[in-house]
Structures are given as structure tokens and as C-alpha cells.
Design a protein around this motif. Structure first.
Motif, PDB file in Angstrom:
ATOM      1  N   VAL A   7       0.852  -1.192   0.000  1.00 45.46           N
ATOM      2  CA  VAL A   7       0.000   0.000   0.000  1.00 45.46           C
ATOM      3  C   VAL A   7       0.886   1.240   0.000  1.00 45.46           C
ATOM      4  CG1 VAL A   7      -1.995  -1.095   1.068  1.00 45.46           C
ATOM      5  CG2 VAL A   7      -0.291  -0.079   2.527  1.00 45.46           C
ATOM      6  N   ASP A 122       3.207   8.657  -9.447  1.00 47.75           N
ATOM      7  CA  ASP A 122       4.214   8.532 -10.509  1.00 47.75           C
ATOM      8  C   ASP A 122       3.659   7.896 -11.779  1.00 47.75           C
ATOM      9  OD1 ASP A 122       4.138   5.782 -10.001  1.00 47.75           O
ATOM     10  OD2 ASP A 122       5.990   5.765  -8.859  1.00 47.75           O
ATOM     11  N   SER A 125       3.436   2.194 -13.076  1.00 46.39           N
ATOM     12  CA  SER A 125       2.966   0.851 -13.414  1.00 46.39           C
ATOM     13  C   SER A 125       4.134  -0.117 -13.641  1.00 46.39           C
ATOM     14  CB  SER A 125       2.082   0.932 -14.670  1.00 46.39           C
ATOM     15  OG  SER A 125       1.197  -0.143 -14.703  1.00 46.39           O
ATOM     16  N   GLN A 126       5.061  -0.119 -12.703  1.00 47.22           N
ATOM     17  CA  GLN A 126       6.276  -0.940 -12.845  1.00 47.22           C
ATOM     18  C   GLN A 126       6.531  -1.888 -11.678  1.00 47.22           C
ATOM     19  OE1 GLN A 126       9.602   1.761 -13.116  1.00 47.22           O
ATOM     20  NE2 GLN A 126       8.736   2.903 -14.820  1.00 47.22           N
ATOM     21  N   PRO A 128       5.073  -3.932  -9.484  1.00 49.03           N
ATOM     22  CA  PRO A 128       4.696  -5.351  -9.367  1.00 49.03           C
ATOM     23  C   PRO A 128       5.491  -6.247 -10.314  1.00 49.03           C
ATOM     24  CG  PRO A 128       2.744  -3.938  -9.456  1.00 49.03           C
ATOM     25  CD  PRO A 128       3.908  -3.059  -9.797  1.00 49.03           C
TER      26      PRO A 128
HETATM   27  N1  LIG Z   1       6.377   3.193  -1.791  1.00 48.73           N
HETATM   28  C1  LIG Z   1       5.543   2.161  -1.961  1.00 48.73           C
HETATM   29  N2  LIG Z   1       5.018   1.547  -0.875  1.00 48.73           N
HETATM   30  C2  LIG Z   1       4.161   0.503  -1.020  1.00 48.73           C
HETATM   31  N3  LIG Z   1       3.771   0.029  -2.208  1.00 48.73           N
HETATM   32  C3  LIG Z   1       4.264   0.608  -3.313  1.00 48.73           C
HETATM   33  C4  LIG Z   1       5.164   1.693  -3.253  1.00 48.73           C
HETATM   34  N4  LIG Z   1       5.459   2.054  -4.514  1.00 48.73           N
HETATM   35  C5  LIG Z   1       4.756   1.236  -5.336  1.00 48.73           C
HETATM   36  N5  LIG Z   1       4.027   0.368  -4.609  1.00 48.73           N
HETATM   37  C6  LIG Z   1       3.105  -0.673  -5.120  1.00 48.73           C
HETATM   38  O1  LIG Z   1       3.287  -0.827  -6.506  1.00 48.73           O
HETATM   39  C7  LIG Z   1       2.101  -0.467  -7.228  1.00 48.73           C
HETATM   40  C8  LIG Z   1       2.478   0.174  -8.539  1.00 48.73           C
HETATM   41  O2  LIG Z   1       3.218   1.351  -8.325  1.00 48.73           O
HETATM   42  P1  LIG Z   1       4.031   2.086  -9.471  1.00 48.73           P
HETATM   43  O3  LIG Z   1       4.906   1.062 -10.100  1.00 48.73           O
HETATM   44  O4  LIG Z   1       4.796   3.162  -8.761  1.00 48.73           O
HETATM   45  O5  LIG Z   1       3.018   2.646 -10.420  1.00 48.73           O
HETATM   46  C9  LIG Z   1       1.328   0.403  -6.262  1.00 48.73           C
HETATM   47  O6  LIG Z   1      -0.062   0.363  -6.531  1.00 48.73           O
HETATM   48  C10 LIG Z   1       1.680  -0.222  -4.923  1.00 48.73           C
HETATM   49  O7  LIG Z   1       0.886  -1.364  -4.685  1.00 48.73           O
END
Ligand SMILES: Nc1ncnc2c1ncn2[C@@H]1O[C@H](COP(=O)(O)O)[C@@H](O)[C@H]1O
Ligand SMILES: Cc1cc2nc3c(=O)[nH]c(=O)nc-3n(C[C@H](O)[C@H](O)[C@H](O)COP(=O)(O)OP(=O)(O)OC[C@H]3O[C@@H](n4cnc5c(N)ncnc54)[C@H](O)[C@@H]3O)c2cc1C
Lengths: 249, 315
Positions: A7, A122, A125-126, A128
Motif C-alpha cells: 500500500v 508517478d 505501473s512498474q 509489481p
Molecule cells: N512506496 C511504496 N510503498 C508501497 N507500495 C508501493 C510503493 N510504490 C509502489 N508500490 C506498489 O506498486 C504499485 C504500482 O506502483 P508504481 O509502479 O509506482 O506505479 C502500487 O499500486 C503499490 O501497490
């Protein structure tokens, strides 16, 4: 079965973020912060698995500043059993977050990691996919349907043109899309109960993970403003203006 | 510098987004190779070879890539990465699925959905639902980049054809199994490349209501889009969604019908040249920000619009 849910604390989706006038950052010092909406959907799915007797423990993880304790408390109120904050004041690239999450996934050894498909700050979408790659696990991105099988999870994914169904060997990482479910409203008794659930805090330094990258944002700019528009009175005026003024028909 | 562009294709047809990604790659002053992976990929490889600016097509024709799942695709790309300084893919469902896996193994930060190439290490990309444009400098050893396809024109057809070279499949563990897909083929232009898009929102009220939009789309050779609310309500399929978490569009003309214009929707269509709002609510953000706003009941004005456009075509 153990489920890890990530989260992220992000600016609330109702806030229209603007850059600082000098372009050195974004003006969010006083903005309303919330749990990234996609992560609520991931949590809801985890809780539904637990309610269905398919999972016995849900661990919520967040990486961020001390304010992220709020979203972890919400995660506990949703139904997570315990929470873990990896604390840092730096804004991390997804690849750095994935290093931290890989360490946690190694330690916790979950059967399934549920994450949002994107963080609405940001829009990367990377994370996971990066976590899945580091662990050598299968990934199911953009999930709009999930069901548990014997040693595998079946994922319906939203793809260009429609949907695709995959069966992933567990452990696996799934990133969830908007239409997977509708997260529940938190009830006061659950919020009270969450206060007594364990929330462990560790710093990035204590964890011993390198979070440096060779990528940095050097400027934050406002996108070009649209010229003020006009109100048309009728369909014929609209067509006339689209033909003669805008020249798009 | 050499760039590898990972092609997107379906039903034996190379995507328009791939041709746009090649344009972005060429802005790096680079040699551009295209990787086409798939089952019976030869026809797609030939389409890629015919595009201007392509130096070489690397074709991996193997059943392992029939559905281009992330795990085998990432392994294949990684098997070639000792030859390239940059890997790029369209910011499509496939590109977004596969490239971060490549970046993680290389342990480099990825740039998602760039909208501009400023120089060989400086790029622009939207963040915060497109309300902020970030200038990003990447000094990573290998750059992994997805491209916001609406921000680049497709590269044209070349007079000649680039060589096509076969590459071997890469070893990858069997982690995910394809079960089925339900994909709707449409005869309309792709949302991402259409010159005209007409989108409907909650105000359209039903799948039946969308027929009114279809008729106008027929007149204008337009793609049909939707707001999240319209998709959630089941009026149209999920891949119609325009917005922060759906598709980005940038047509010459965007007609928003019964859409209120939330931040998340604007995120997907703000680069449209001309925006028309048709809405009963004169206070809603779509009406406030559109270039042309018609404050009216959509059920009254859409038939009139269809008729007016038909007359225009007849002249
Ligand atoms: N700082 C963080 N803390 C916890 N979960 C993260 C964080 N950054 C990314 N995530 C997880 O990765 C998903 C995709 O994030 P992003 O790749 O930054 O678009 C998010 O919806 C979160 O579930
Ligand atoms: C994380 C997250 C991601 C999101 N991603 C997206 C996204 O990618 N794309 C997206 O679109 N949304 C997205 N949303 C949802 C977004 O916030 C809005 O809820 C959504 O765009 C609203 O859709 P709408 O405008 O169709 O519905 P509403 O806001 O309900 O607007 C309906 C409009 O129809 C008008 N109307 C009603 N009847 C008529 C009539 N007869 N004639 C004319 N006008 C009429 C009304 O005046 C109103 O303006 C996202 C939200 C979140 C939290």
C-alpha cells in the motif's frame, strides 16, 4: 496461505497537483493524502480471500515517510493482520521499491503478493512486474478477476482489445485494476480494532537495501493551458464552427 | 547507439503503436532494430522491415511467444540486451506488462510513457494524471523506456525492406499458463491513433445509448471511447476507457458526451486538439474547459448531430 499486500501513500485522487513555480518539485506539502486507490482494491481482494477461508494471514507493507503509518492503519482496519513500514524520507524510483519489496518477500515468503496496477502519483505501473522478476515469480498484471486454484491462481487481465485469462504458479505477484472489486467502507469498530494490531517500523538503512538509481527528475512543469472555449447554442452552430473555425471536419 | 524496439502485434498485424515507438527511437539518433516475437511471426516481421528507419528486424518465430506472456518475453529481450543501449516498447498493455521485468533484471530504473525525447538521456513524461510534466534524466547503463504512443507520429513506409534475421527462443521457466482470451476486433480506427474520437460517459445511460454515439462515429470514421463510469456500468468493454488508468488519446477532435470531466478522464484526452463537450451541466469541468461546449440533453442533440454530419458529407 499468506498474502502480502503493498500500500502506497499518495496524494488523494481528488487533488489536482501543480508544480512549484520554480519547477523544483510539486506543490503537495498541504495536500490531502490517502491510500493509492488501486491498493485499496488489492487489500479488498486479500480480505475477501481471507473471509472465504482461502488465506490465513494478510501482511500490509508500505514504503514511505512516517505519514505512511496512516495508510497502514487503514490497511489494518480493512482486515490486514499486521503491517510493516519501511521508512524513508526520499522519493524512491519503482526499481528501488522493488529491491526493498524483494527483501521483504524473501523474508516473509508469501504465497501471493497483491499490488495496485499503478500508483496515481508517478503513474509508473512498474513495481509489481519488477518484484515478480526479482523473485523469479509469475506475474498477472491489470487483474479484473482472480480465483484460487490448487497451487495456482487464475487471473483475468484487462488487455488491449478485451481480456486474457492466465493461470499462475504460486507464489505469484498480481497487480489489480479498477474493476476487480469495490473496496468496502471502513467501519468505526474496525478502525478501533486496528489500533491494537502490530505495526512494525524499520528504516531503509536498517533493512540494508541500496535505493540509489541513476535516474532523476530535473524539472517539474505545468502542461500547456487550454485557450478558453466558447459556448455554442445549437448543433448547427457547433458543426459550423468545427468546419470553418476549428477546421477539424 | 543501438535501440531495440519490441513490436506489438495481434492477428498478424503490426500495431500502429510500434511504428510510433520507432519514431521515438529514431529521435535518439540511433540504429533501430525491431524485435518481433510470436507464433508465425514472419508476416509481422515483414511489416516491420518495411518501415522507414528500421535497420534490422530480429524475428523469433516460436510457439513460446504465441501470447507474448511477460516471463518468456522478458527472457527473450534480455538474451539480446548485450547488443543494445536502449530498449523501447509502446506503452500498450503488452509493453507495460513486459518491460519492467526487463528493467528489474538489469536493475535499472524504467521510464514509463515518455512524451518527448529531449536528448539521448533526457526525456519528458507526465506524472500526477498528466497535471505535471517531469523532465527526467537517465544515466542508467541500459535505458528501458515505454512510449506514450499518442505523442509520436508513426514512421512512414520505407521504399525498401530491412533484413530480417531469425533469433533463437530464450530459456524461461514455465510460470504462467495461457488459458483463454476474449478479445473483440473492431473495424473502427484504434483509439490511440484515430483522428476523431467520440466518448460517452455515465450520462449516456446504457449500452443502448451508445448506439447514438456509434452512428456519429460511422459518419466521422471515429473511434469510440468511454469514461470509467460508463465502463464500470458495463455499457462498453473495458478497453474503451480513456484516462489516467485507461488509454491516452490525442485526436484532432474529441467529443465528450455525458462525461463530467474528472481529472482522471482529462489525463487521457488533454492532448486532443479540439475538445467538444455535450452535457446538461454547464458547471461541470468538461463544459468549463472544452473548446466548444453544447449545454443540452444528449438524447436531443445526438440525432440532430448525426443528421447534420450526414448532410455535410453529402455536400
Ligand atoms: N512506496 C511504496 N510503498 C508501497 N507500495 C508501493 C510503493 N510504490 C509502489 N508500490 C506498489 O506498486 C504499485 C504500482 O506502483 P508504481 O509502479 O509506482 O506505479 C502500487 O499500486 C503499490 O501497490
Ligand atoms: C484511481 C482512479 C483512476 C481512475 N481512472 C479513470 C480513467 O482512466 N478514466 C475515467 O474516465 N475515469 C477514471 N476515474 C474515475 C473518475 O474519477 C470519474 O469518476 C469518472 O471519469 C466519471 O465518469 P463520468 O464523467 O462518465 O460520470 P459522472 O461524473 O457521473 O458524469 C456524468 C455526466 O453526464 C452528464 N449527463 C447526465 N445525463 C445527461 C444527458 N441526458 N445529456 C447530457 N449530459 C448528461 C452529467 O451532467 C454529468 O456531467 C478514475 C478514478 C480513480 C479513483
Amino acid at each position: 496461505m499468506k498474502i502480502l499486500v503493498t500500500v502506497k501513500r499518495a496524494v488523494d485522487y481528488t487533488v489536482r497537483v501543480r508544480p512549484l513555480t520554480d519547477g523544483s518539485g510539486v506543490d503537495i506539502a498541504n495536500a490531502k493524502m490517502s491510500m493509492n486507490p488501486f491498493d485499496e482494491i488489492a487489500l479488498e481482494q486479500a480480505v475477501q480471500f481471507k473471509e472465504a477461508g482461502l488465506a490465513d494471514e494478510i501482511v500490509a507493507v508500505s514504503i514511505g515517510d512516517s505519514g505512511s503509518q496512516d495508510v497502514l492503519r487503514s490497511a489494518l482496519a480493512f482486515g490486514a493482520d499486521r503491517a510493516l513500514l519501511i521508512q524513508t524520507d526520499s522519493v524512491l524510483e519503482p526499481v528501488a521499491v522493488s529491491r526493498i519489496l524483494a527483501k521483504i518477500a524473501t523474508d516473509e515468503a508469501p504465497h501471493l503478493v497483491l499490488m495496485g496496477k499503478q500508483a496515481i502519483d508517478d503513474d509508473a505501473s512498474q513495481t509489481p512486474q519488477m518484484l515478480a522478476a526479482r523473485m523469479g515469480w509469475a506475474q498477472g498484471t491489470f487483474a479484473c478477476g482472480l480465483s484460487m486454484g490448487e497451487g495456482e491462481v487464475s487471473v483475468i487481465r484487462e488487455v488491449d482489445g478485451g481480456t486474457q485469462t492466465l493461470a499462475l504458479t504460486l507464489p505469484a505477484v498480481v497487480s489489480v485494476d479498477l474493476r476487480l472489486n469495490e473496496p468496502r467502507y471502513l467501519k468505526l469498530p474496525d478502525i478501533m480494532k486496528a489500533k491494537r494490531k502490530p505495526l512494525e517500523v524499520q528504516t531503509v538503512e536498517e533493512l540494508g537495501v541500496d535505493v540509489s538509481t541513476k535516474t532523476r527528475i530535473t524539472h517539474f512543469a505545468e502542461p500547456p493551458e487550454r485557450e478558453p472555449g466558447v459556448r455554442v447554442q445549437s448543433v448547427s452552430e457547433l458543426i459550423d464552427r468545427l468546419v470553418n473555425e476549428a477546421k477539424v471536419l | 547507439m543501438a535501440v531495440l524496439v519490441v513490436a506489438d502485434h495481434s492477428d498478424g498485424i503490426l500495431s500502429d503503436g510500434t511504428a510510433r515507438t520507432i519514431t521515438a527511437a529514431l529521435e535518439l539518433d540511433a540504429t533501430v532494430d525491431v524485435l518481433v516475437a510470436g507464433e508465425q511471426a514472419q508476416a509481422v516481421a515483414e511489416q516491420a522491415a518495411a518501415l522507414s528507419g528500421v535497420t534490422r528486424v530480429r524475428c523469433c518465430d516460436d510457439a513460446a511467444y504465441a501470447h507474448r506472456l511477460a516471463e518468456p518475453m522478458a527472457a527473450l529481450i534480455l538474451s539480446l540486451m548485450n547488443e543494445y543501449a536502449v530498449v523501447m516498447a509502446p506503452g500498450s498493455a503488452q509493453g507495460r506488462d513486459v518491460l519492467p521485468r526487463v528493467a528489474a533484471v538489469l536493475d535499472v530504473a524504467q521510464l514509463s510513457e515518455i512524451t518527448r525525447v529531449i536528448d539521448s538521456s533526457t526525456f519528458e513524461r507526465p506524472i500526477y494524471a498528466g497535471n505535471v510534466l517531469a523532465t527526467v534524466v537517465s544515466e542508467e547503463a541500459i535505458k528501458v523506456i515505454t512510449v506514450r504512443i499518442t505523442a509520436f507520429e508513426p514512421t512512414a513506409a520505407a521504399g525498401s525492406s530491412a533484413p530480417i534475421e531469425a533469433v533463437a527462443a530464450a530459456e524461461a521457466p514455465d510460470l504462467a499458463r495461457f488459458v483463454e482470451e476474449s478479445v473483440v476486433r473492431s473495424d473502427r480506427p484504434e483509439l490511440g491513433s484515430a483522428k476523431v474520437v467520440i466518448s460517452g460517459g455515465r450520462g449516456v445511460g446504457s449500452a443502448e445509448g451508445f448506439k447514438l454515439l456509434e452512428k456519429i462515429a460511422d459518419e466521422l470514421n471515429a473511434a469510440i471511447g468511454a469514461s470509467r463510469a460508463a465502463v464500470d456500468a458495463g455499457y462498453v468493454p473495458n478497453d474503451y476507457q480513456v484516462g489516467q488508468s485507461g488509454k491516452a488519446v490525442a485526436p484532432d477532435l474529441y467529443i465528450a458526451v455525458g462525461i463530467s470531466g474528472a481529472i482522471q478522464h482529462w489525463a487521457g484526452m488533454k492532448d486532443s486538439k479540439v475538445v467538444v463537450a455535450i452535457n446538461v451541466d454547464e458547471e461541470c469541468p468538461m463544459v468549463q474547459t472544452a473548446d466548444y461546449a453544447l449545454v443540452a440533453d444528449l438524447f436531443d442533440v445526438l440525432p440532430e448531430l448525426e443528421e447534420g454530419l450526414a448532410q455535410l458529407k453529402a455536400h
